[in-house]
Write a protein that holds these residues in place. Structure first.
Motif, PDB file in Angstrom:
ATOM      1  N   HIS A 142       0.855  -1.197   0.000  1.00 54.26           N
ATOM      2  CA  HIS A 142       0.000   0.000   0.000  1.00 54.26           C
ATOM      3  C   HIS A 142       0.889   1.244   0.000  1.00 54.26           C
ATOM      4  CE1 HIS A 142      -3.751   2.154   0.509  1.00 54.26           C
ATOM      5  NE2 HIS A 142      -3.205   2.874   1.482  1.00 54.26           N
ATOM      6  N   ARG A 143       0.486   2.249  -0.785  1.00 48.20           N
ATOM      7  CA  ARG A 143       1.151   3.540  -0.809  1.00 48.20           C
ATOM      8  C   ARG A 143       0.127   4.634  -0.531  1.00 48.20           C
ATOM      9  NH1 ARG A 143       6.108   3.942  -3.422  1.00 48.20           N
ATOM     10  NH2 ARG A 143       6.854   2.027  -4.425  1.00 48.20           N
ATOM     11  N   GLN A 144       0.582   5.706   0.103  1.00 53.78           N
ATOM     12  CA  GLN A 144      -0.366   6.772   0.414  1.00 53.78           C
ATOM     13  C   GLN A 144       0.389   8.093   0.564  1.00 53.78           C
ATOM     14  OE1 GLN A 144      -3.305   5.594   3.265  1.00 53.78           O
ATOM     15  NE2 GLN A 144      -3.853   7.701   3.798  1.00 53.78           N
ATOM     16  N   ASP A 308      -1.540  -2.241   9.262  1.00 50.39           N
ATOM     17  CA  ASP A 308      -2.478  -2.238   8.145  1.00 50.39           C
ATOM     18  C   ASP A 308      -2.638  -0.829   7.596  1.00 50.39           C
ATOM     19  OD1 ASP A 308      -3.985  -0.919  10.052  1.00 50.39           O
ATOM     20  OD2 ASP A 308      -5.289  -2.641  10.462  1.00 50.39           O
ATOM     21  N   ALA A 309      -3.550  -0.684   6.659  1.00 51.45           N
ATOM     22  CA  ALA A 309      -3.762   0.606   5.997  1.00 51.45           C
ATOM     23  C   ALA A 309      -4.240   1.673   6.972  1.00 51.45           C
ATOM     24  CB  ALA A 309      -4.769   0.444   4.850  1.00 51.45           C
ATOM     25  N   ASP A 313      -2.468   5.225   7.602  1.00 55.74           N
ATOM     26  CA  ASP A 313      -3.197   6.482   7.495  1.00 55.74           C
ATOM     27  C   ASP A 313      -2.981   7.346   8.741  1.00 55.74           C
ATOM     28  OD1 ASP A 313      -5.292   8.103   6.030  1.00 55.74           O
ATOM     29  OD2 ASP A 313      -6.325   7.788   7.935  1.00 55.74           O
TER      30      ASP A 313
END
Length: 674
Positions: A142-144, A308-309, A313
């Motif tokens: 995941h990228r953010q 996790d995501a 975040d």
């Protein structure tokens, strides 16, 4: 690449050196040789690590055994993860670290650093084991770029319960950050709010060293960062993240979430996460716009509670707050540095003023003057200093200030004879914007500038009656208003005034207020003319010569006997100021280190032919003339001798050009030439 110079191969100890994933190299150590280590090609062991200094450290042998010495390196030498601050003994199995380079001190010629942990005094110390080259990078799942909490409002009706809890925690972290006074405190607060809550059991905050961050150096790799704070719930060691992953985050500006990929053969060719047993990890950049301040590393070693995501975040949201706090902290540090620099410069200037306030001379008159100043200075009463022009009245005022209880406050000077009545009022009391033509902004007057300090008014006898009235009210403790203003202002200043005018005569002629005269004459000091203390002339001349020589970067300058006799036989109508100017002129004209007699250029006031411009009357006739008549006649004849050149006449008379203009107006003399 590590390179080796030929050295003696005898001896029972070896140094095993490994830089990252490079092959290990072994260096035999000999008791009769010093093994120096660094980046410079002159060292026995040359390293390529950028952290390494040119001449970093050395290993040598003494009667008690082998020793390690740091050679004042920039980033330090570490022995078993303890920084080397003095000569340290080495024993078999010790590990030396320079940056990311490890060196094993051993008797085993076949020993290897692979999979070997360093010896430390703490079980929770940083683990710097060399990575297994066959290991693979965790998979980025995941990228953010930005946190979903970035633009949310905790009072929004659409916010869910989970986000509300995150916002609440984020708010608490932000409050704590506001009270932090160092990057260390900020990093500690961040990890307290992330480790455990996000599922991470290991965390670290990496930032630039404080000395570098304030220069805003661009971060290109983890070698530009240091671990500012570290947390571990179970006391596990901290592992640096792979260079590849870090470079990815630094280049993209995106946070990443990655998990163990031991089963992913297609990525096994990429570099590894230094033998990390983590099941998942988060790397988040600490960014404010395009300005990067550091990184946040979070690891989870528990397969049942991976990152996790949601954790990613929340970490991004905390990283945003950390960037803002770090930027604010750096700004505060810059302001503190600026304040400290200004304070230091102010102190140096004050010390310089104090030096220039020293009264030079050993005559009886000067001893009496110093004694009087010593009695007057500790009080807070107004002082009136009298003396001829150029005799040193301002120096006496400075001496009074720097020996008073107000010496830490400002010392403000003003020449009352240099300004017209309207400008004098503005200078003394200040003015508001638009008070008159040219008043483009608010101006604080000398009284406000001198608050808690000393206000020195030179030529106080030249004040107009209107200004004298307002001036007297302030001296009596009343408030005043700026020109064009209506707000009362109160100040606390000590007044020191000076004049060469006959104030008593001015009072009798209604040119000076009697009540102001008595208010100023509480304490009176008379500065002797230089001709009354001629024994001080040689001392003053040498003092000024040395000062001007120092300012011009020249060696000490002395006077010939002829030059000194010329100085001591002159009566100095311009007093100390004239002597100072004469010596300065002589220093400029002096080619060598000795001032000659012909380089002493004295004023024409001391030449016999100038007596021709004086009134041709017998001496007793002066008794029939007033002082004003004598002064008027003297000014007129001086102007005649200079063919109407007022600037030259003022110089000869020893007064300011503006003072001469007022006297000409007073006596009704009109001179057309400037």
């Amino acid at each position: 690449m590590v390179t080796q110079k030929p050295i003696n191969t005898e001896g029972s100890f070896f140094l095993v050196v490994s830089e990252g994933v490079a092959s290990e190299q072994r260096f035999p150590l000999h008791p009769d040789q010093i093994t120096d280590i660094g980046r410079a090609g002159t060292n026995r062991v040359v390293l390529r690590d950028d952290i390494c200094s040119r001449n970093h450290c050395e290993i040598f042998h003494i009667s008690t055994g082998w020793m390690l010495r740091d050679r004042s390196s920039r980033n330090g030498t570490y022995l078993n993860e303890t920084r080397v601050d003095r000569d340290r003994p080495l024993v078999d199995g010790d590990i030396i670290r320079i940056g990311e380079t490890l060196m094993l001190f051993t008797t085993d010629e076949s020993a290897s650093l692979k999979r070997r942990a360093p010896r430390t005094d703490s079980d929770t110390a940083t683990d710097l084991r060399i990575p297994d080259e066959s290991a693979a990078l965790p998979e980025i799942i995941h990228r953010q770029k930005h946190s979903s909490l970035r633009d949310r409002d905790a009072n929004s009706r659409t916010i869910d319960k989970s986000s509300s809890a995150k916002l609440s925690r984020l708010y608490q972290i932000a409050i704590k950050m506001g009270d932090a006074t160092s990057s260390q405190e900020l990093a500690d607060i961040v990890l307290d709010g992330l480790v455990g809550i996000t599922g991470a059991d290991i965390g670290a905050v990496l930032t630039q060293p404080s000395s570098v961050s304030r220069r805003r150096k661009k971060v290109n790799s983890t070698s530009d960062l240091i671990v500012t704070s570290y947390r571990s719930l179970e006391g596990q060691p901290y592992h640096k993240v792979s260079t590849t992953l870090t470079r990815d985050v630094l280049k993209s500006g995106e946070a990443i979430l990655a998990r163990d990929i031991s089963i992913r053969a297609d990525l096994s060719s990429r570099d590894s996460l230094e033998d990390m047993q983590a099941q998942s990890l988060v790397i988040a950049p600490v960014l404010d716009g395009s300005e990067l301040f550091g990184l946040i590393h979070l690891y989870s070693t528990n397969p049942e509670n991976p990152l996790d995501a949601n954790g990613l975040d929340y970490t991004l949201a905390v990283a945003d707050q950390l960037a803002i706090a770090l930027k604010s902290l750096l700004r505060q540090q810059d302001l503190q540095d600026g304040l400290q620099k200004a304070t230091s410069e102010n102190k140096q200037l004050r010390e310089q003023l104090a030096i220039e306030s020293e009264l030079v001379g050993s005559s009886e008159a000067m001893d009496h003057l110093r004694e009087t100043i010593g009695l007057v200075a500790p009080t807070d009463t107004a002082v009136l200093i009298r003396g001829e022009s150029g005799s040193g009245k301002e120096l006496v005022a400075r001496a009074i200030h720097f020996n008073s209880k107000r010496k830490e406050g400002p010392f403000v000077c003003m020449n009352c004879a240099a300004l017209s009545e309207s400008l004098l009022e503005s200078e003394l009391f200040g003015h508001e914007r638009g008070a008159f033509t040219g008043a483009t902004g608010l101006k604080h007057g000398k009284f406000e500038q001198g608050h808690q300090g000393t206000l020195f008014l030179d030529e106080v006898g030249e004040m107009s009656p209107a200004i004298q009235a307002k001036f007297l009210r302030v001296l009596e403790g009343h408030s005043f208003e700026r020109v064009g203003g209506s707000v009362p202002i109160n100040v606390n200043v000590r007044l020191v005034a000076a004049t060469n005018r006959d104030l008593e005569r001015a009072v009798r002629e209604n040119l000076f207020r009697k009540d102001l005269y008595f208010r100023l004459q509480v304490l009176e000091i008379t500065v002797p003319a230089l001709r009354e203390r001629m024994e001080d002339v040689p001392i003053l001349a040498e003092f000024f010569a040395q000062r001007f020589a120092n300012k011009s970067g020249r060696r000490a300058i002395s006077f010939t006997d002829t030059a000194m006799k010329k100085l001591t036989r002159y009566e100095w109508p311009g007093n100390v100021r004239e002597l100072q100017n004469t010596v300065e002129r002589a220093v400029v004209l002096c080619i060598g280190d000795t001032i000659q007699g012909e380089q002493i250029l004295l004023s024409r006031l001391d030449e016999p032919e100038l007596n021709e411009i004086l009134p041709q009357k017998p001496p007793q006739s002066y008794a029939e003339l007033s002082i004003e008549e004598i002064e008027r006649d003297h000014i007129l004849r001086t102007l005649e001798s200079t063919e109407g050149n007022k600037s030259k006449a003022a110089q000869i008379l020893g007064i300011e050009r503006s003072t001469l203009d007022r006297k000409l107006k007073k006596y009704g003399l009109k001179i057309t030439r400037d």
